[in-house]
Design a protein around this motif. Structure first.
Motif, PDB file in Angstrom:
ATOM      1  N   SER A 627      45.273  -0.191   1.729  1.00  0.00           N
ATOM      2  CA  SER A 627      45.678   0.727   1.441  1.00  0.00           C
ATOM      3  C   SER A 627      44.133   1.698   1.306  1.00  0.00           C
ATOM      4  N   GLY A 628      43.856   2.104   2.410  1.00  0.00           N
ATOM      5  CA  GLY A 628      43.163   3.217   2.773  1.00  0.00           C
ATOM      6  C   GLY A 628      44.037   4.289   3.320  1.00  0.00           C
ATOM      7  N   ASN A 629      42.828   4.939   4.075  1.00  0.00           N
ATOM      8  CA  ASN A 629      44.365   6.972   4.237  1.00  0.00           C
ATOM      9  C   ASN A 629      43.640   6.852   6.204  1.00  0.00           C
ATOM     10  N   TRP A 630      44.629   7.812   6.178  1.00  0.00           N
ATOM     11  CA  TRP A 630      44.726   8.731   7.088  1.00  0.00           C
ATOM     12  C   TRP A 630      43.155   8.969   7.498  1.00  0.00           C
ATOM     13  N   SER A 631      42.640   8.836   8.811  1.00  0.00           N
ATOM     14  CA  SER A 631      41.433   9.644   9.044  1.00  0.00           C
ATOM     15  C   SER A 631      40.911  10.752   9.179  1.00  0.00           C
ATOM     16  N   LYS A 632      41.836  11.187   9.700  1.00  0.00           N
ATOM     17  CA  LYS A 632      41.527  12.520  10.948  1.00  0.00           C
ATOM     18  C   LYS A 632      41.602  13.782   9.638  1.00  0.00           C
ATOM     19  N   GLY A 633      41.360  13.554   8.394  1.00  0.00           N
ATOM     20  CA  GLY A 633      41.473  14.678   7.622  1.00  0.00           C
ATOM     21  C   GLY A 633      43.236  15.111   6.875  1.00  0.00           C
ATOM     22  N   MET A 634      42.823  16.071   6.108  1.00  0.00           N
ATOM     23  CA  MET A 634      44.258  16.443   5.909  1.00  0.00           C
ATOM     24  C   MET A 634      44.396  17.539   6.782  1.00  0.00           C
ATOM     25  N   ALA A 635      44.228  18.416   7.192  1.00  0.00           N
ATOM     26  CA  ALA A 635      44.650  19.424   8.060  1.00  0.00           C
ATOM     27  C   ALA A 635      45.272  18.385   9.139  1.00  0.00           C
ATOM     28  N   ALA A 636      44.953  17.497   9.556  1.00  0.00           N
ATOM     29  CA  ALA A 636      45.757  16.447  10.726  1.00  0.00           C
ATOM     30  C   ALA A 636      46.933  15.824  10.223  1.00  0.00           C
ATOM     31  N   PHE A 637      46.341  15.266   9.168  1.00  0.00           N
ATOM     32  CA  PHE A 637      47.490  14.878   7.670  1.00  0.00           C
ATOM     33  C   PHE A 637      49.327  15.916   7.882  1.00  0.00           C
ATOM     34  N   LEU A 638      48.477  16.912   7.026  1.00  0.00           N
ATOM     35  CA  LEU A 638      49.521  18.048   7.579  1.00  0.00           C
ATOM     36  C   LEU A 638      50.155  18.427   8.236  1.00  0.00           C
ATOM     37  N   LYS A 639      49.734  18.295   9.791  1.00  0.00           N
ATOM     38  CA  LYS A 639      50.770  18.596  10.577  1.00  0.00           C
ATOM     39  C   LYS A 639      51.424  17.643  11.085  1.00  0.00           C
ATOM     40  N   VAL A 640      50.808  16.217  10.944  1.00  0.00           N
ATOM     41  CA  VAL A 640      51.872  14.871  10.689  1.00  0.00           C
ATOM     42  C   VAL A 640      53.208  15.405   9.728  1.00  0.00           C
TER      43      VAL A 640
END
Ligand SMILES: Cc1cc2nc3c(=O)[nH]c(=O)nc-3n(C[C@H](O)[C@H](O)[C@H](O)COP(=O)(O)OP(=O)(O)OC[C@H]3O[C@@H](n4cnc5c(N)ncnc54)[C@H](O)[C@@H]3O)c2cc1C
Ligand SMILES: NC(=O)C1=CN([C@@H]2O[C@H](COP(=O)(O)OP(=O)(O)OC[C@H]3O[C@@H](n4cnc5c(N)ncnc54)[C@H](OP(=O)(O)O)[C@@H]3O)[C@@H](O)[C@H]2O)C=CC1
Length: 660
Positions: A627-640
């Motif tokens: 239930s956690g989150n992506w730990s590399k931050g929003m910009a990296a998540f957006l790239k994914v």
């Protein structure tokens, strides 16, 4: 914090002064957190709308709905079918609608229906109208769709009425006013496998004395944008119901009691009154200075102090707006990313700080948002200890500065000490004010610090702390909301509805049995054509609108791609269980990053301390990690997400055509 371990570096050298200081601070933080840990966790509160007493339940009602005007509108027909039913008409629901419209997915007037329990658009900004309310994130980045609407916020931090008006502006620009059903509580939604549609059950309130309308609607898609802080709750304080004076929750401010209006904080109704405010979170920080101006005496009941940084509110300079802020296409997304880089400890050399406020001074907030700089934190005790120690070190200058600021503003030494926040920046929503601490220098404002215990009880005359009764004429409850993490973050529990997917499977059961399971935090197997605003298994930004918009554009993209492949009868979209397991595994690998939360003082971020309980059960540990989150931050998540979309194949998503 492991200052002592790191200090010796594995040898017997004496710890450095810096590490000794960190160690002492760590000890202070743990002592303060321990005072506040309670066995009853979430059970210490009751949701207003579910309270046993009618007096409290009625406090949850919508004070702002214009029932006559709403009743005069053409009613939504029972049994009607809509292509998209969006649950929630706040900024999130509006962004969902706009992104669907922009993607060409909804053309007819019946294609979209926004449904909300509120009497109008705005969500948070509909319900909350307390004096002093403004956004805590700079309005230029927080207010959605500023480029598309061409709107220039009047000040750096827009006040509540302007934020509400902006929701109406968006609804009007995209012609959504007649595509909304207000005062309607959604209770249940279930997937009809035969019709390949969602059945949505709701009750529409019609105002005092009017019977509710029970409705069943059908929708090809259900999109949940039900918010994160929508259910006000109050502590179960012995005797609270007997309080004889007026009492209300800040999320439903009662201007009949206080005088004034959302637009005008002239609270003359409080003149000559002894007013109590219970709670010192982000809401109280904004309310206290306004009430302090009018109340004869204001008693601020504190369990945990907020960390209060500087605000720097100022009017927008229209020249600066044109030349420096809204000066090119894509400026708002760029500004959101720029702000986010400071909070995810990802600032590039020579980068300009566009927002330049208190938020951009706290790289350690990356403890809860993640950062692209440090990779995955391996889940070994040593690596986690190093990671947590690094974050504390990063946080100390800022948290010390905030405590020093408190000391420099509040004249009375003892009061200043009690107003200092002894927890790391990431444990509670940071607050910003150039008036709150100053209010404690006024002779009519009194801090009643409960040393982490909360108030003991209430009587008909006031509140009791450490055996002393504080007589009050008016009591304002600023005690927050049910945590969005309730039920492991299941989108159903936090929305207060039951969701049944294929074969009658309950979404809550799925979350409870296996933990969160999504692709990119927006959809889940077994629940076709159901999408939700990202909370767990995604990335979060301090600017909630940034998170919501990234979710909205991703969902619109998935639906657009799928609809383009399907017959004109429309698509049935479902993430495969392999794809969601793959994504959940990736999320679990990121869990180590968020270990720094374990040392936090309780609050809604830690489910009032329940999330701090260590379980040795491997299944429970796995569920927590999922239930956690992506730990590399929003910009990296957006790239994914962007790479996923560029691939064009909707990897892991099965698309079929609905039967004609
Ligand atoms: C006082 C306050 C101030 C805030 N300030 C900021 C800020 O400055 N910056 C920031 O980033 N974030 C802030 N937040 C968080 C804020 O909630 C988000 O920024 C944002 O407004 C959320 O938008 P949303 O549309 O997702 O949710 P909301 O605005 O909460 O809207 C959700 C809507 O869904 C409706 N709903 C929920 N369940 C049901 C149901 N079962 N049936 C019918 N309707 C339902 C609710 O009535 C609500 O109107 C603040 C929160 C609060 C409480
Ligand atoms: N735009 C903005 O600036 C704003 C943003 N928000 C958002 O909404 C969130 C919620 O804020 P808010 O409404 O302040 O709610 P919070 O949950 O942050 O605060 C509730 C307060 O009530 C106190 N409390 C609860 N029970 C008791 C008790 N028994 N005795 C004494 N005190 C008690 C809590 O103490 P304790 O901390 O010890 O639990 C806390 O101080 C914020 O974190 C933020 O995300 C809210 C307002 C403004």
């Amino acid at each position: 914090m492991t200052g002592s371990t790191e200090a010796t570096n594995g040898n017997s050298a004496a710890p450095s002064e810096e590490n000794l200081k960190l160690f002492e601070l760590s000890h202070k933080y743990s002592t303060e957190a321990a005072k506040r840990l309670r066995a009853d966790g979430l059970g210490q509160f009751v949701r207003l709308k579910e309270a046993g007493s009618e007096r409290f339940r009625s406090l949850a009602e919508d004070p702002w709905a214009d029932h006559a005007a709403l009743n005069a509108k053409e009613p939504v027909k029972d049994g009607a079918k809509h292509k998209f039913l969006i649950l929630g008409a706040g900024y999130g629901g509006l962004l969902f609608a706009v992104r669907l419209l922009e993607a060409g997915l909804a053309s007819g007037s019946d294609d979209i229906l926004l449904v909300d329990a509120a009497g109008g658009f705005g969500g948070t900004w509909w319900w909350n109208r307390y004096p002093g309310l403004h956004c805590d994130i700079e309005s230029y980045t927080y207010m959605p769709l500023l480029e598309e609407t061409g709107y220039m916020p009047k000040s750096k931090y827009a006040p509540g009425p302007e934020l509400l008006e902006h929701a109406e502006r968006i609804a009007s620009q995209w012609k959504l006013q007649d595509r909304a059903l207000f005062r309607a509580n959604v209770k249940r939604t279930s997937w009809d496998d035969g019709a390949q549609l969602w059945n949505v059950e709701l009750a529409e309130g019609r105002g005092p004395g009017e019977p509710r309308r029970e409705l069943k609607l059908r929708a090809q898609y259900v999109l949940i944008a039900s918010g994160i802080l929508t259910n006000p709750h109050i502590p179960k304080i012995l005797g609270l119901e007997t309080f004889a004076g007026p009492l209300f929750h800040t999320a439903r401010w009662d201007y009949k009691v206080t005088g004034g209006s959302p637009e005008d904080a002239t609270l003359t109704g409080l003149e000559g009154k002894r007013v109590g405010i219970l709670g010192t979170g982000a809401t109280a920080i904004q309310v206290v200075p306004k009430v302090a101006k009018y109340a004869k005496e204001l008693f601020v009941f504190q369990r945990t102090p907020s960390a209060v940084s500087w605000r720097g509110q100022r009017p927008t300079d229209s020249e600066e707006w044109k030349s420096k802020i809204a000066n090119k296409k894509g400026w708002q997304r760029e500004r959101m990313l720029n702000l986010d880089s400071y909070l995810t400890d990802a600032v590039e050399e020579g980068q300009e700080d566009l927002v330049a406020d208190g938020w951009t001074e706290m790289p350690a907030f990356s403890a809860v948002l993640g950062s692209p700089r440090y990779g995955i934190v391996e889940p070994t005790p040593e690596k986690i200890a190093q990671h947590v120690a690094r974050l504390h070190k990063l946080d100390v200058p800022h948290s010390e500065q905030v405590r020093a600021r408190t000391e420099s503003i509040v004249k009375d030494r003892e009061t200043a000490e009690k107003l200092k926040a002894w927890y790391p920046t990431w444990c509670k929503r940071p607050t910003f004010s150039d008036e709150y601490l100053q209010a404690f220098n006024l002779p009519n404002v009194h801090l009643v610090d409960t040393d982490g215990k909360g108030v003991d009880s209430a009587t008909s005359a006031g509140l009791v702390v450490a055996g002393k009764e504080y007589p009050l004429d008016v009591l304002i409850l600023s005690t927050g909301y049910v945590t969005p993490a309730i039920g492991g973050g299941s989108p159903a529990v936090r929305t207060g509805i039951s969701i049944y997917g294929r074969g009658g499977q309950s979404l809550d059961d799925k979350w409870q049995n296996q933990g969160a399971a999504t692709l990119h935090g927006v959809c889940t197997n077994g629940f076709p054509n159901l999408f939700f605003a990202p909370l767990s298994q995604s990335a979060q930004a301090a600017n909630n609108v940034f998170t919501l918009d990234i979710g909205a554009e991703h969902i619109a993209h998935i639906i657009a791609q799928a609809e383009a492949r399907a017959e004109p009868s429309g698509a049935v979209i479902e993430v495969s269980s392999e794809a969601e397991e793959g994504w959940s595994l990736q999320i679990m690998q990121h869990a180590g990053w968020f270990a720094s939360v374990m040392g936090c003082t309780p609050g809604y971020i830690t489910s009032e301390g329940e999330a701090l309980r260590q379980s040795q059960d491997p299944m429970e540990m796995a569920k927590k990690a999922r239930s956690g989150n992506w730990s590399k931050g929003m910009a990296a998540f957006l790239k994914v997400l962007q790479d996923y979309r560029a691939d064009g194949s909707l990897r892991g998503i099965e698309v079929t055509s609905r039967a004609a």
